[in-house]
Structures are given as structure tokens and as C-alpha cells.
Design an enzyme around this catalytic site. Sequence first.
Site, PDB file in Angstrom:
ATOM      1  N   TYR A 248       0.470  10.027   2.389  1.00 21.82           N
ATOM      2  CA  TYR A 248      -0.593   9.045   2.561  1.00 21.82           C
ATOM      3  C   TYR A 248      -1.404   9.248   3.844  1.00 21.82           C
ATOM      4  O   TYR A 248      -2.224   8.405   4.196  1.00 21.82           O
ATOM      5  CB  TYR A 248      -0.005   7.632   2.439  1.00 21.82           C
ATOM      6  CG  TYR A 248       0.362   7.376   0.991  1.00 21.82           C
ATOM      7  CD1 TYR A 248      -0.520   6.752   0.131  1.00 21.82           C
ATOM      8  CD2 TYR A 248       1.553   7.866   0.468  1.00 21.82           C
ATOM      9  CE1 TYR A 248      -0.214   6.582  -1.220  1.00 21.82           C
ATOM     10  CE2 TYR A 248       1.864   7.709  -0.876  1.00 21.82           C
ATOM     11  CZ  TYR A 248       0.974   7.068  -1.716  1.00 21.82           C
ATOM     12  OH  TYR A 248       1.268   6.922  -3.054  1.00 21.82           O
TER      13      TYR A 248
ATOM     14  N   GLN B 158       7.926  -5.900  19.341  1.00 23.35           N
ATOM     15  CA  GLN B 158       7.807  -6.114  17.896  1.00 23.35           C
ATOM     16  C   GLN B 158       9.154  -6.039  17.184  1.00 23.35           C
ATOM     17  O   GLN B 158       9.208  -6.005  15.957  1.00 23.35           O
ATOM     18  CB  GLN B 158       6.862  -5.066  17.304  1.00 23.35           C
ATOM     19  CG  GLN B 158       5.460  -5.112  17.876  1.00 23.35           C
ATOM     20  CD  GLN B 158       4.615  -3.922  17.434  1.00 23.35           C
ATOM     21  OE1 GLN B 158       4.923  -3.216  16.480  1.00 23.35           O
ATOM     22  NE2 GLN B 158       3.525  -3.701  18.137  1.00 23.35           N
TER      23      GLN B 158
ATOM     24  N   TYR C 294      -6.948   3.115  20.046  1.00 22.15           N
ATOM     25  CA  TYR C 294      -7.218   1.933  20.868  1.00 22.15           C
ATOM     26  C   TYR C 294      -8.102   2.270  22.063  1.00 22.15           C
ATOM     27  O   TYR C 294      -8.723   1.377  22.648  1.00 22.15           O
ATOM     28  CB  TYR C 294      -5.902   1.307  21.325  1.00 22.15           C
ATOM     29  CG  TYR C 294      -5.073   0.814  20.161  1.00 22.15           C
ATOM     30  CD1 TYR C 294      -5.472  -0.304  19.429  1.00 22.15           C
ATOM     31  CD2 TYR C 294      -3.920   1.473  19.773  1.00 22.15           C
ATOM     32  CE1 TYR C 294      -4.731  -0.755  18.343  1.00 22.15           C
ATOM     33  CE2 TYR C 294      -3.168   1.034  18.694  1.00 22.15           C
ATOM     34  CZ  TYR C 294      -3.579  -0.078  17.980  1.00 22.15           C
ATOM     35  OH  TYR C 294      -2.848  -0.511  16.901  1.00 22.15           O
TER      36      TYR C 294
ATOM     37  N   GLU D  66      -4.411  -0.515   5.431  1.00 26.41           N
ATOM     38  CA  GLU D  66      -4.481   0.033   4.076  1.00 26.41           C
ATOM     39  C   GLU D  66      -3.640  -0.752   3.075  1.00 26.41           C
ATOM     40  O   GLU D  66      -2.582  -1.283   3.418  1.00 26.41           O
ATOM     41  CB  GLU D  66      -3.988   1.487   4.067  1.00 26.41           C
ATOM     42  CG  GLU D  66      -4.833   2.438   4.876  1.00 26.41           C
ATOM     43  CD  GLU D  66      -4.327   3.868   4.839  1.00 26.41           C
ATOM     44  OE1 GLU D  66      -4.956   4.737   5.460  1.00 26.41           O
ATOM     45  OE2 GLU D  66      -3.297   4.125   4.161  1.00 26.41           O
TER      46      GLU D  66
ATOM     47  N   HIS E 118       6.562  -0.720  16.001  1.00 27.82           N
ATOM     48  CA  HIS E 118       6.321  -0.132  14.682  1.00 27.82           C
ATOM     49  C   HIS E 118       7.604   0.189  13.911  1.00 27.82           C
ATOM     50  O   HIS E 118       7.927   1.345  13.671  1.00 27.82           O
ATOM     51  CB  HIS E 118       5.454   1.121  14.816  1.00 27.82           C
ATOM     52  CG  HIS E 118       4.067   0.834  15.296  1.00 27.82           C
ATOM     53  ND1 HIS E 118       3.068   1.772  15.260  1.00 27.82           N
ATOM     54  CD2 HIS E 118       3.509  -0.280  15.827  1.00 27.82           C
ATOM     55  CE1 HIS E 118       1.958   1.250  15.753  1.00 27.82           C
ATOM     56  NE2 HIS E 118       2.213  -0.011  16.102  1.00 27.82           N
TER      57      HIS E 118
END
Length: 382
Positions: free
Chosen positions: A264, A99, A275, A254, A161
Amino acid sequence: MRTSFLLRLNTLLLMVSFIWININCSQAQQKSWTFKSEKINIRAEVVAEGITVPFGMALLPDGRLLVTDRSDGKIIMVDPATGSKSLIKNVPKVHGKDQAGMMDIILHPAYAENGWIYFSYSGITDGGNTTMVERAKLNGNALTDRAVLFTSAPVYRNGAHYGSRLAIKDGYLFITVGERYSLKDSAQLLGNTLGKIIRIHDDGRIPADNPFVNRAGARADIWSYGHRNPQGLTFHPQTGELWEAEHGPQGGDEINLVMPGKNYGWPVITYGIDYSGMPIGDGISKKEGLEQPVHYYKPSIATSGLIFYSGDVFNEWKGNLFVGGMALTHLNRLEMKDGKVIHEERLFKEMGWRVRSITQGPDGLIYIGVDGGMVIKISLEK
């Protein structure tokens, strides 16, 4: 009997594959489509191809687009009028696996006067790789005056991430950073920048009024925490509020209204599951002192780019919040009232487009970046 069944199954699979290939070939050859949304008729037109993962887009005053290709670690100049592309030179070398890669790109609100461009990427360090942010100027087709403004810490060797969305307002630069999927509670720890939204001055200095400036052991550049992997960030054009979209695990994407110093919740609370199918932590979605999302998706749509539409072309969409949906392949349109979502529409879901990025042009049109190689302009169908 078994051989006959296998032959029939193989024939069926070949037919399905043939149909799928033809659908994709037809889409690849076709350059524009018309759609009837719930309120208006729109046209989607390809303005550039061959950009594998168009993570970020920024429209220059002359109408050209700067587009990042995450997978190739490139910044590309696109002329939407002709579809021509040229590579921007003197970009940093990036960690480009999984990623990772070249991420977001935005212009300073006073770009016409100061020429500053801001971009994020997965930078290579001695200990691994991490989210980094630079600013630079554009001279012809090359970056100049490059300066690193932010480096996330700690660093890891994985490729997961990064967050990496950028937003800028009133001289402050906001940066999303993912929790990096290595340390489960990293987003809850104030001594690192993982799972956080960062706030710095647009020249990299740390503001004296950030919420944790005077807390011992806390990073002074943190604005909010308890985030998982935020890949959408935008300001409300009327209220100036900061809004964010982040990936949940399985379920629990979200949309959050971001406020300074607030927690949060990740991974203490979530509307998703792991997962493996098991609960995360105590398997709870609410807890006193932790912020609730304004909106969440279950199942996940894999949220990405985020904007409030503020132009005059799509009057029926004015004030709507748009977020890219990658796993469920659509552009998500949310109607808002008093800070709450009152209606949702899923655009282009029949096309199978993984909508990665979204921006609004000075002309009031909407541009989306679609994984697999397309930048698409959305206009009214008259």
C-alpha cells in the site's frame, strides 16, 4: 499606544477564554443532544464519562460495554443503562506514554460459546515497547486464561504509531501495526511486522496460506504491507472484504480495501507531506505496483475507529462506512457504491469531539468513544 493595544488584546483574549470555558462547561453538563443529519434526525446521549482516551469498545451480549482507556492502561466495564463503571482486574502492565497504552478490544464472533476476548496494547519488553495482542476470558471483573498471541518486532523505546486495531472473521485474527516512526522504510521491509497488517489464527498459529509463508526472509504472519499507522479495521458485512483506515502525515489519511500480499505504498507514495512541509521521498502519490487508496483525506482528519453500518435502526445509513475523525473532530460518514465513495458527511463537527472509537451494538445503535472522557450512544430522534 503599545500599552493600550496590549490591554485591549488581553481583554479580548479573556472574553474568548470565558466564552470557550462556558461552551465546554455547557457541553460537560449536558448529557444528550439532537442533530439533523442530511437524511435523518439523531440523538447523541452520554452513557459513560471519565474514560480519557476510549480507544476500543466491545459490547457484551448482556448490553454492557468493555472500554479500553489508552492513557491509563485500563479496561473498564460500563453499564450504558446506568453509566456505572468498574475496573477489569488482571490486565497486563503497559507502556503508557505518548500514543502508547491499552488499545483495541473485540469479542470472538462465537463469544457466547467460547468466551474469548481479544485486546491489544503497547507491551513492555527488555529492549523497549511494542504492539502486543492477547486473548483472555472474563470471570466476573477479572481476566483469566490470558495468552499472548502476537508480539510485533522489532521493538523501540519511543511511544509512537502502534496501529493496534483488531478484527476477527472465520477463525482468523487480523492486527494492524504502525511503522513506529523510527525507520522510514520499515513498512516496506518484509522481515519485520512494522507498517503491516498481520493475519493469524484466532489461537495465534500462523495460517499456511498467508502470502509470504514461503518467502525467504519474510515474516510468515504478514497479510499486507506498506501501511503507515492504521487505526481503523473492519469487515464489509456483505462481501467479507477487509477495510482499513490509516493516518497519513500532513494530509493523506487513507481508506483502503486490504488484499493479501499487496503493497500500500508507504513511504514510497503518499498524498501527504512531511511535518516540516517538505515532500516525503520523491513526493509522488502513484507508482506502478503500489495500491491506491479507495479514498483519502487532504487535509488529514486523523482517522481512527472504522465500521460499516449493517443494522436496521438507521435504514438510510445501511451500508455506509463510518470513520472517526480526531484532528477535524467529527464522525465521518461515507456513502459507498461499487466499492467507491460517492458522498461524504461530517457529523457532530460543531461539537469539537475527537472521535476515537466506534462500534455497532446488537441493538443496531452506534456507540462512539470521544477523547476527553465520553462514551456516546447514537439513536434515532423520533
